[in-house]
Scaffold this motif. Structure first.
Motif, PDB file in Angstrom:
ATOM      1  N   TYR A 120      51.257  24.018  -9.341  1.00 29.82           N
ATOM      2  CA  TYR A 120      50.371  23.626  -8.083  1.00 29.82           C
ATOM      3  C   TYR A 120      49.137  23.252  -8.248  1.00 29.82           C
ATOM      4  CZ  TYR A 120      48.406  24.234  -3.543  1.00 29.82           C
ATOM      5  OH  TYR A 120      47.823  23.830  -2.344  1.00 29.82           O
ATOM      6  N   ASN A 156      56.976  33.077 -14.735  1.00 34.25           N
ATOM      7  CA  ASN A 156      57.582  32.137 -13.792  1.00 34.25           C
ATOM      8  C   ASN A 156      56.405  31.965 -12.654  1.00 34.25           C
ATOM      9  OD1 ASN A 156      59.783  31.025 -15.199  1.00 34.25           O
ATOM     10  ND2 ASN A 156      61.046  32.611 -13.892  1.00 34.25           N
ATOM     11  N   THR A 157      55.941  32.811 -12.299  1.00 34.06           N
ATOM     12  CA  THR A 157      54.969  32.860 -11.175  1.00 34.06           C
ATOM     13  C   THR A 157      53.618  32.105 -11.832  1.00 34.06           C
ATOM     14  OG1 THR A 157      55.640  34.952 -10.125  1.00 34.06           O
ATOM     15  CG2 THR A 157      53.553  34.090  -9.682  1.00 34.06           C
ATOM     16  N   VAL A 158      53.285  32.432 -12.743  1.00 31.96           N
ATOM     17  CA  VAL A 158      52.063  31.824 -13.242  1.00 31.96           C
ATOM     18  C   VAL A 158      52.325  30.323 -13.685  1.00 31.96           C
ATOM     19  CG1 VAL A 158      50.557  31.840 -15.360  1.00 31.96           C
ATOM     20  CG2 VAL A 158      50.910  34.123 -14.511  1.00 31.96           C
ATOM     21  N   ARG A 159      53.491  30.087 -14.165  1.00 28.45           N
ATOM     22  CA  ARG A 159      53.821  28.538 -14.520  1.00 28.45           C
ATOM     23  C   ARG A 159      53.924  27.989 -13.175  1.00 28.45           C
ATOM     24  NH1 ARG A 159      59.340  26.537 -17.389  1.00 28.45           N
ATOM     25  NH2 ARG A 159      58.722  24.251 -17.056  1.00 28.45           N
ATOM     26  N   ALA A 160      54.525  28.339 -11.999  1.00 30.09           N
ATOM     27  CA  ALA A 160      54.364  27.714 -10.841  1.00 30.09           C
ATOM     28  C   ALA A 160      53.118  27.498 -10.231  1.00 30.09           C
ATOM     29  CB  ALA A 160      55.457  28.526  -9.882  1.00 30.09           C
ATOM     30  N   GLU A 161      52.440  28.498 -10.364  1.00 31.13           N
ATOM     31  CA  GLU A 161      50.775  28.562  -9.886  1.00 31.13           C
ATOM     32  C   GLU A 161      50.101  27.425 -10.779  1.00 31.13           C
ATOM     33  OE1 GLU A 161      46.809  31.058  -9.560  1.00 31.13           O
ATOM     34  OE2 GLU A 161      48.614  31.900 -10.183  1.00 31.13           O
ATOM     35  N   THR A 185      60.625  41.969 -15.322  1.00 32.41           N
ATOM     36  CA  THR A 185      59.035  41.443 -14.738  1.00 32.41           C
ATOM     37  C   THR A 185      58.185  40.745 -15.547  1.00 32.41           C
ATOM     38  OG1 THR A 185      59.304  44.013 -14.306  1.00 32.41           O
ATOM     39  CG2 THR A 185      57.194  43.130 -14.296  1.00 32.41           C
ATOM     40  N   LEU A 194      59.606  37.178 -14.411  1.00 30.80           N
ATOM     41  CA  LEU A 194      59.012  36.992 -13.045  1.00 30.80           C
ATOM     42  C   LEU A 194      57.529  36.648 -13.224  1.00 30.80           C
ATOM     43  CD1 LEU A 194      59.607  36.872  -9.927  1.00 30.80           C
ATOM     44  CD2 LEU A 194      58.752  39.256 -10.093  1.00 30.80           C
ATOM     45  N   LEU A 195      56.769  37.383 -14.056  1.00 30.42           N
ATOM     46  CA  LEU A 195      55.093  37.110 -14.043  1.00 30.42           C
ATOM     47  C   LEU A 195      54.959  35.796 -14.560  1.00 30.42           C
ATOM     48  CD1 LEU A 195      53.907  40.430 -15.048  1.00 30.42           C
ATOM     49  CD2 LEU A 195      53.461  39.358 -12.575  1.00 30.42           C
TER      50      LEU A 195
END
Length: 149
Positions: free
Chosen positions: A64, A56-61, A50, A53-54
């Motif tokens: 962007y 990686n999501t923050v890094r992708a955001e 988890t 995953l979090l």
């Protein structure tokens, strides 16, 4: 391998077999004690996945947002360069002379300057030939100066 080695090993195994007959069976430790440890390990693995995953999501955001900001910065830089070129063109003496000619202004033949510290006038300004007259309202008195004509 020699025959002696094999017979020696066989002899030992039969001796152990005799002892094995005397051994008694023991029940394994209760398995209920392992459930807590297994649950803890599963929880740690789930939390790790988890967290990854979090992150990686923050890094992708963030990537962007960075991409969007870089695009906006490039557009603003282009606009800045365009406005700087336009301002340089409007500040040129040729452009100012054309704008003055459109307003029917003529070049001055002499100049006078006003020193703001004591209000003294240096130099002599002469009247420029032209058909247009200019009236200035003085803010201190609120009245227009008398015409020289």
């Amino acid at each position: 391998m020699s025959q002696m080695t094999i017979s020696t090993r066989l002899g030992r195994s039969t001796a152990l077999g005799a002892r094995a007959g005397r051994a008694r069976a023991v029940d394994a430790a209760p398995t209920s004690a392992n459930h807590g440890f297994r649950l803890l390990c599963a929880l740690l693995v789930a939390l790790t996945f988890t967290a990854v995953l979090l992150l990686n999501t923050v890094r992708a955001e963030g990537s962007y947002v960075l991409s969007t900001l870089e695009t906006e910065a490039t557009a603003l830089h282009d606009e800045k360069v365009t406005l700087a070129d336009e301002l340089a063109g409007k500040q040129s003496s040729e452009h100012l002379a054309r704008a003055a000619a459109k307003l029917k202004m003529v070049p001055s033949t002499s100049t006078a300057t006003l020193r703001l510290s004591d209000g003294s006038i240096t130099g002599v300004a002469s009247k420029v030939d032209g058909s247009r007259t200019l009236t200035v309202d003085l803010p201190s008195t609120g009245t227009a100066p008398a015409k020289d004509d």
